[in-house]
Design a protein around this motif. Structure first.
Motif: not given
Length: 363
Positions: A45-46, A156-164, A185-191
């Protein structure tokens, strides 16, 4: 205006349907989180919003404009990936200004923008370092800065913290929340992480099998689950679900006629009546504590009920209880009922006592 509207979106890979007839509106300026298990369609979707994937059917609108013929680079959005995608041979400064340079932004303006963004995300003293000399959190900030410097209307953020690691993820969650407030701004974040979703999102879109199971605020998603999937996905431990046919007559008398399941959150089960609570205000459950998990300020018990159900009980009392027979109490107002199709039944718990004068003794 940077609202995003998806109308009747479907996505197929060959004969496999990934997303089916998806309708979704993401409000301008919101922090919307797409959450769900692996393979539920959230990243796809993202990518369709970004223009990196074409939909098989339906349309995507950003700021009221149909994106069907708009290239990804012209959608006024920026995307942050989980792998950061930094250029290893470039310094932090060069990584951040790369897009500006490609867009022919004058040198002095580039330097001003890079300095401004570096200050915002705390990278000023790292501008002349290369990525290999940065921590994971610092690399993530570079990826964010590179997106921010374009001043997009949508992130648009696709699991940006998964490696931390866990501690750094918690820190970065707080920083992203503050960043959202600053930018507007509009944030759309996938997790796939419900903790990230619940702690960061102003709106949460819970997906499964390419469909939206519930779209709501974090509070409503937890307190008012629309279906059993929502109740089980959100919450640690998840909501306790009991089959009504295995419950005592007292509980069955309380349930709406079409109900097939009963649910309640683990923290709503108490080992004793609360002050001011009368026996007719509660349902009672009897069984045996089978295990306990000490988690700092809270203790999570597993209880095996006499009717065969296993439930979780979350409490904050000390000291810990012995693993022995117990009687538990749940306030009637905390009961949730679902029908045979696992959808929430929106209505009042029926009044009336169990045959023994209690609200469902022995479950």
């Amino acid at each position: 205006m940077s609202s995003i509207v998806l109308e009747k979106i479907s996505k197929k890979y060959g004969d496999k349907l990934i997303i089916e007839d998806l309708n979704l509106t993401i409000e301008s300026g919101s922090f919307t989180v797409l959450v769900g298990p692996s393979g539920c369609g959230k990243s796809t979707t993202l990518r369709m919003i970004a223009g990196l994937e074409d939909s098989s059917a339906g349309s995507v609108h950003i700021g009221g404009v149909n994106m069907g013929r708009v290239e990804p680079g012209r959608r006024n959005l920026a995307m942050v990936f989980q792998n950061y995608a930094l250029y290893p041979t470039m310094t932090v400064e060069k990584n951040i200004e790369y897009g500006l340079k490609n867009n022919k932004v004058p040198k002095e303006e580039r330097k001003r923008l890079v300095a401004e963004i570096a200050e915002t995300v705390g990278l000023t003293r790292h501008l002349h370092k290369k990525p290999e000399f940065l921590s994971g959190g610092e690399r993530q900030r570079v990826a964010l800065a590179r997106a921010m410097v374009k001043k997009p209307a949508v992130f648009l953020m696709d699991e940006p913290l998964s490696n931390l690691d866990a501690k750094l993820r918690q820190q970065m969650r707080a920083e992203l929340i503050e960043l959202h407030k600053k930018l507007g701004a509009t944030f759309v974040y996938v997790t796939h992480d419900q903790v990230e979703a619940m702690s960061m999102g102003t709106r949460i879109v819970l997906m499964d099998g390419g469909k939206v199971m519930q779209e709501d605020t974090p509070h409503n998603l937890y307190c008012e689950p629309a279906n059993m999937f929502s109740s089980r996905f959100i919450g640690t431990p998840p909501m306790n679900i009991l089959e009504l046919e295995r419950c005592g007559e007292g509980i069955r008398k309380l349930a709406p006629q079409q109900a097939g399941y009963l649910g309640f959150r683990p923290e709503k089960a108490k080992f004793g009546l609360e002050p001011g609570m009368e026996p007719e205000d509660v349902v009672t459950l009897t069984g045996t504590l089978s295990s306990r998990e000490l988690l700092g300020s809270e203790i999570i018990y597993k209880a095996q009920l006499e009717n065969g159900h296993s439930i979780s009980v979350k409490c904050f009392d000390r000291p810990e209880r012995a693993l022995e027979a117990v009687r538990l109490y749940v306030n009637r107002e905390h009961l949730v009922f679902f029908d045979a199709q696992e959808q929430r039944i929106w209505g009042q718990v029926r009044s009336g006592n169990g045959a023994d004068g209690t609200m469902g003794d022995s479950a």
